[in-house]
Design a protein around this motif. Structure first.
Motif, PDB file in Angstrom:
ATOM      1  N   LEU A 171       0.848  -1.195   0.000  1.00  0.00           N
ATOM      2  CA  LEU A 171       0.000   0.000   0.000  1.00  0.00           C
ATOM      3  C   LEU A 171       0.881   1.242   0.000  1.00  0.00           C
ATOM      4  CD1 LEU A 171      -3.138  -0.269   2.294  1.00  0.00           C
ATOM      5  CD2 LEU A 171      -2.947  -0.432  -0.176  1.00  0.00           C
TER       6      LEU A 171
ATOM      7  N   LEU B 240     -18.116 -15.848   9.889  1.00  0.00           N
ATOM      8  CA  LEU B 240     -17.875 -14.410  10.035  1.00  0.00           C
ATOM      9  C   LEU B 240     -18.876 -13.773  10.979  1.00  0.00           C
ATOM     10  CD1 LEU B 240     -17.161 -13.675   6.279  1.00  0.00           C
ATOM     11  CD2 LEU B 240     -15.492 -13.747   8.134  1.00  0.00           C
ATOM     12  N   ASP B 241     -20.133 -14.225  10.894  1.00  0.00           N
ATOM     13  CA  ASP B 241     -21.167 -13.754  11.815  1.00  0.00           C
ATOM     14  C   ASP B 241     -21.507 -14.901  12.761  1.00  0.00           C
ATOM     15  OD1 ASP B 241     -21.071 -11.559  10.222  1.00  0.00           O
ATOM     16  OD2 ASP B 241     -23.223 -11.443   9.845  1.00  0.00           O
TER      17      ASP B 241
ATOM     18  N   ALA C 190     -10.137 -14.852  -6.246  1.00  0.00           N
ATOM     19  CA  ALA C 190      -9.779 -15.102  -4.845  1.00  0.00           C
ATOM     20  C   ALA C 190     -10.473 -16.357  -4.332  1.00  0.00           C
ATOM     21  CB  ALA C 190     -10.159 -13.893  -3.986  1.00  0.00           C
TER      22      ALA C 190
ATOM     23  N   SER D   5     -14.668 -18.363  -1.285  1.00  0.00           N
ATOM     24  CA  SER D   5     -15.892 -17.577  -1.180  1.00  0.00           C
ATOM     25  C   SER D   5     -15.732 -16.196  -1.790  1.00  0.00           C
ATOM     26  CB  SER D   5     -16.304 -17.447   0.289  1.00  0.00           C
ATOM     27  OG  SER D   5     -15.274 -16.837   1.030  1.00  0.00           O
TER      28      SER D   5
ATOM     29  N   ASP E 111     -15.920  -5.398  -3.436  1.00  0.00           N
ATOM     30  CA  ASP E 111     -15.015  -4.306  -3.079  1.00  0.00           C
ATOM     31  C   ASP E 111     -13.993  -4.690  -2.021  1.00  0.00           C
ATOM     32  OD1 ASP E 111     -16.022  -2.470  -4.842  1.00  0.00           O
ATOM     33  OD2 ASP E 111     -17.651  -1.886  -3.493  1.00  0.00           O
ATOM     34  N   ALA E 112     -13.844  -5.998  -1.767  1.00  0.00           N
ATOM     35  CA  ALA E 112     -12.947  -6.417  -0.693  1.00  0.00           C
ATOM     36  C   ALA E 112     -11.483  -6.101  -0.984  1.00  0.00           C
ATOM     37  CB  ALA E 112     -13.115  -7.910  -0.424  1.00  0.00           C
TER      38      ALA E 112
ATOM     39  N   ARG F 180     -12.884  -1.440   5.149  1.00  0.00           N
ATOM     40  CA  ARG F 180     -13.584  -0.827   4.032  1.00  0.00           C
ATOM     41  C   ARG F 180     -13.932  -1.911   3.017  1.00  0.00           C
ATOM     42  NH1 ARG F 180      -9.346   3.208   1.475  1.00  0.00           N
ATOM     43  NH2 ARG F 180     -10.038   2.200  -0.433  1.00  0.00           N
ATOM     44  N   GLY F 181     -15.126  -1.790   2.453  1.00  0.00           N
ATOM     45  CA  GLY F 181     -15.531  -2.672   1.365  1.00  0.00           C
ATOM     46  C   GLY F 181     -15.569  -4.149   1.704  1.00  0.00           C
ATOM     47  N   GLY F 182     -15.689  -4.478   2.985  1.00  0.00           N
ATOM     48  CA  GLY F 182     -15.771  -5.892   3.332  1.00  0.00           C
ATOM     49  C   GLY F 182     -14.435  -6.613   3.281  1.00  0.00           C
ATOM     50  N   ALA F 183     -13.329  -5.838   3.328  1.00  0.00           N
ATOM     51  CA  ALA F 183     -12.000  -6.457   3.271  1.00  0.00           C
ATOM     52  C   ALA F 183     -11.778  -7.400   4.450  1.00  0.00           C
ATOM     53  CB  ALA F 183     -10.924  -5.371   3.253  1.00  0.00           C
TER      54      ALA F 183
ATOM     55  N   SER G 250      -7.587  -0.103   6.550  1.00  0.00           N
ATOM     56  CA  SER G 250      -7.750  -0.677   5.208  1.00  0.00           C
ATOM     57  C   SER G 250      -8.552  -1.973   5.268  1.00  0.00           C
ATOM     58  CB  SER G 250      -6.381  -0.926   4.576  1.00  0.00           C
ATOM     59  OG  SER G 250      -5.665  -1.881   5.332  1.00  0.00           O
TER      60      SER G 250
ATOM     61  N   ARG H 163     -22.517 -15.601   5.474  1.00  0.00           N
ATOM     62  CA  ARG H 163     -21.525 -15.119   6.445  1.00  0.00           C
ATOM     63  C   ARG H 163     -21.463 -16.040   7.653  1.00  0.00           C
ATOM     64  NH1 ARG H 163     -23.719  -9.931   5.380  1.00  0.00           N
ATOM     65  NH2 ARG H 163     -24.639  -9.875   7.435  1.00  0.00           N
TER      66      ARG H 163
ATOM     67  N   ASP I 234     -17.944  -9.799  -1.104  1.00  0.00           N
ATOM     68  CA  ASP I 234     -18.006  -8.398  -1.502  1.00  0.00           C
ATOM     69  C   ASP I 234     -17.039  -8.146  -2.650  1.00  0.00           C
ATOM     70  OD1 ASP I 234     -19.428  -7.257   1.100  1.00  0.00           O
ATOM     71  OD2 ASP I 234     -17.833  -8.598   1.748  1.00  0.00           O
TER      72      ASP I 234
ATOM     73  N   HIS J  90      -8.372  -3.812  -1.833  1.00  0.00           N
ATOM     74  CA  HIS J  90      -8.060  -2.392  -1.634  1.00  0.00           C
ATOM     75  C   HIS J  90      -7.738  -1.737  -2.982  1.00  0.00           C
ATOM     76  CE1 HIS J  90      -6.315   1.254  -0.057  1.00  0.00           C
ATOM     77  NE2 HIS J  90      -6.684   0.898   1.153  1.00  0.00           N
ATOM     78  N   GLY J  91      -8.353  -0.580  -3.208  1.00  0.00           N
ATOM     79  CA  GLY J  91      -8.195   0.109  -4.484  1.00  0.00           C
ATOM     80  C   GLY J  91      -6.762   0.471  -4.843  1.00  0.00           C
TER      81      GLY J  91
ATOM     82  N   ARG K 136      -9.178 -15.165  14.841  1.00  0.00           N
ATOM     83  CA  ARG K 136      -9.105 -13.704  14.853  1.00  0.00           C
ATOM     84  C   ARG K 136      -7.986 -13.172  15.733  1.00  0.00           C
ATOM     85  NH1 ARG K 136     -15.525 -11.991  14.457  1.00  0.00           N
ATOM     86  NH2 ARG K 136     -15.980 -13.479  12.792  1.00  0.00           N
TER      87      ARG K 136
ATOM     88  N   HIS L 194      -2.911  -8.261  -4.149  1.00  0.00           N
ATOM     89  CA  HIS L 194      -4.075  -8.635  -3.342  1.00  0.00           C
ATOM     90  C   HIS L 194      -4.143 -10.157  -3.205  1.00  0.00           C
ATOM     91  CE1 HIS L 194      -8.224  -8.823  -1.959  1.00  0.00           C
ATOM     92  NE2 HIS L 194      -8.527  -9.583  -2.990  1.00  0.00           N
TER      93      HIS L 194
ATOM     94  N   ASP M 154     -19.596  -9.399  14.911  1.00  0.00           N
ATOM     95  CA  ASP M 154     -19.670  -9.981  13.580  1.00  0.00           C
ATOM     96  C   ASP M 154     -18.740  -9.202  12.659  1.00  0.00           C
ATOM     97  OD1 ASP M 154     -21.522 -11.868  14.333  1.00  0.00           O
ATOM     98  OD2 ASP M 154     -23.254 -10.669  13.743  1.00  0.00           O
ATOM     99  N   ALA M 155     -18.120  -9.942  11.748  1.00  0.00           N
ATOM    100  CA  ALA M 155     -17.180  -9.274  10.850  1.00  0.00           C
ATOM    101  C   ALA M 155     -17.931  -8.518   9.760  1.00  0.00           C
ATOM    102  CB  ALA M 155     -16.256 -10.290  10.216  1.00  0.00           C
TER     103      ALA M 155
ATOM    104  N   LEU N 254     -13.043 -10.938   3.943  1.00  0.00           N
ATOM    105  CA  LEU N 254     -12.160 -11.758   3.119  1.00  0.00           C
ATOM    106  C   LEU N 254     -10.938 -12.194   3.938  1.00  0.00           C
ATOM    107  CD1 LEU N 254     -11.631 -12.901   0.312  1.00  0.00           C
ATOM    108  CD2 LEU N 254     -10.440 -10.790  -0.252  1.00  0.00           C
TER     109      LEU N 254
END
Lengths: 238, 306
Positions: free
Chosen positions: A17, B52-53, B142, B79, B84-85, A77-80, A74, B47, B82, B87-88, A91, B95, A237-238, A83
């Motif tokens: 990054l 995750l949940d 991924a 899986s 958008d997972a 954001r966006g559900g990172a 980072s 999830r 999202d 990073h831009g 965790r 990634h 929850d994530a 993943l």
């Protein structure tokens, strides 16, 4: 799951990054430049000899906070994070790897910053410069303090789940609140995370905390923030 | 054999049940479509399956184990949640490299999945320059990274162009043919029927149907025939005489329910009624699905009161 592959993954994330590389460069540049400017200004006056070499850390630690915050933010954001945790469901282990991947480069850059600042400060101050023994203590303290601030920010970012929220709490705190009440030396202000660790960068201290105990207090703040972050991560929850 | 088993799974958010007592199994070797309107609880269920949940009650296991207990889970389960997972500011390759490293997946798999998803040429570009379709492909890359036995994809066709949709259909069929367990969520019936063998239909967190696509069509889709002639009244009498359930629109076109074109064509020919138009109505699958979920839909538009 073994720890090393997780640490490797987090290290790749930090390395790749550009904003994080920028934040680490800013730690070095702001500390050295602001310290040098302050040293030149402080020349000949009766301020603390060692801190007149390292005073730029007040700004350098903001960059360290930005580094720790950005590295963790980072993931939020966006559900990172989903993943990430799908790849590493443990965790606690993941967060330990993340914290290590933040601490190691910050410590390396922090120590480099400390020694460069010391050399520049000694060159600027000339005869009134602090001695080597005291100087080395300051340089090492500088590296440790910056690392602890980055970790403090990292822990807080997990609790708040947002980089913007963390920075809008920590930056005003470090730049304004701490400066204002910090001037009332002694008492509670000395135990604030950004003040306590900086005792190690002073020749003289009249408060309760010395260089070692000051860094220890900041370390406790960082440990507290990391533990709170770890707890949050485990239970939400994530 | 890796099946996904969900038992009495419930998730409450402040008293509202997003997922309500779900029990189902997803079997290997076929594509299971996970269908339901937005807000039906599909993503929440996925999830929870991925650890995750935390479920309020119930369990979800993959191959008999809770996901969170899997060692190097990407090698077992892939899986996509999202798009958008990633990073831009990172490149697609970096990634995937980080993900691969965490599960000790060899670096050559990174290049293999980039190739497979058609991203090899843009792999060293920052993700922020990607279109939604490209980010979906990266998410699928991924998911495939660890060559997993089970694949869970949440709305993978979102943002894909027509070529991409054909590609994902082919990919899903291939993954199932290789014996993998494939669960794919969607809110569109037509899209899902094009690739799924089996359907799990959700409405307001409850399981409404657990059925094969064939059975669903057979049980719920009524064959219809659209027919037009020179004198609608004569045709109407003829249809009534043979006991057909038919309705006539303003232009005089008849729609015959529960009928096939073969029967109606033969009938009209024998009676000497001229045929201007005779067609089977293909629609019905989407309607049958809407019919099933309408009562359960979370956000069905309510008629406005005057």
């Amino acid at each position: 799951m073994p720890f090393v592959p997780v640490l490797h993954a987090e290290w790749i994330k930090i390395r790749t990054l550009p904003s994080l590389r920028g934040a680490l460069a800013a730690v070095l540049v702001t500390t050295v430049v602001f310290s040098a400017l302050a040293s030149a200004d402080a020349d000949g006056r009766g301020s603390d000899a060692l801190f007149s070499v390292f005073s730029g850390i007040s700004f350098g630690q903001v960059a360290a906070i930005a580094f720790g915050t950005t590295a963790v933010a980072s993931e939020f954001r966006g559900g990172a994070l989903r993943l990430t945790l799908a790849a590493v469901p443990d965790r606690g282990r993941w967060f330990a790897a993340k914290a290590t991947a933040i601490a190691l480069p910050t410590l390396a850059v922090g120590l480099l910053t400390g020694f460069v600042t010391l050399l520049v400060g000694r060159a600027v101050l000339g005869g009134s410069a602090p001695g080597w023994a005291e100087g080395v203590r300051g340089a090492v303290g500088c590296g440790l303090h910056l690392t602890l601030m980055a970790l403090f920010a990292a822990g807080l970012t997990v609790v708040l789940r947002s980089g913007v929220a963390t920075l809008s709490v920590l930056i005003p705190f470090v730049l304004i609140v701490s400066f204002v009440i910090g001037d009332m030396s002694g008492g509670v202000a000395d135990f604030l995370p950004d003040r306590a660790g900086q005792v190690a960068l002073h020749s003289d201290w009249d408060g309760t905390l010395g260089p070692g105990s000051g860094l220890l207090v900041t370390a406790l703040w960082s440990a507290g923030a990391l533990l709170a972050g770890g707890w949050t991560l485990r239970h939400r929850d994530a | 054999m890796t099946s996904i088993d969900v038992r009495d799974l419930t998730k409450e958010y402040g008293g509202r049940r997003a997922v309500d007592g779900l029990t189902f199994s997803v079997r290997p070797g076929r594509v299971t479509g996970f269908l339901g309107p937005n807000g039906a609880g599909k993503s929440t269920t996925m999830r929870m399956v991925l650890g995750l949940d935390h479920p309020t009650t119930g369990t979800a296991t993959i191959g008999g184990h809770a996901y969170a207990r899997l060692r190097e889970p990407l090698r077992r389960v892939g899986s996509l949640l999202d798009a958008d997972a990633a990073h831009g500011s990172r490149t697609a390759r970096d990634h995937l490299r980080a993900l691969a490293a965490s599960n000790r997946i060899p670096a050559r798999r990174v290049d293999a999945v980039l190739e497979e998803t058609g991203l090899a040429a843009v792999a060293r570009r920052r993700v922020r320059t990607y279109s939604l379709g490209m980010r979906q492909r990266l998410g699928i890359a991924a998911a495939l990274l660890g060559d997993p036995e089970a694949v869970l994809l949440d709305e993978p066709a979102n943002g894909l162009d027509p070529e991409g949709i054909v590609w994902i259909r082919t990919l899903l069929r291939r993954l199932a043919a290789e014996g993998r367990t494939v669960l794919v969520s969607s809110h569109l019936m037509g899209e899902t029927a094009a690739f799924a063998d089996h359907l799990l239909i959700l409405g307001r967190g409850r399981l409404l149907a657990d059925t094969s696509v064939q059975e669903f069509i057979h049980a719920r889709v009524q064959p219809r025939v659209r027919v037009r002639t020179t004198d609608p009244a004569v045709l109407g009498d003829l249809l009534a005489l043979h006991g057909h359930d038919a309705s006539r629109d303003a232009e005089g076109t008849w729609t015959v329910l529960h009928a096939r074109v073969d029967d109606i064509g033969r009938l009209m020919s024998e009676a000497g009624v001229p045929v201007l138009e005779l067609a089977a109505r293909e629609a019905g699958l989407e309607e049958a699905y809407l019919d099933l979920t309408a009562a359960e839909a979370e956000f069905t538009a309510q008629p406005q009161e005057a």
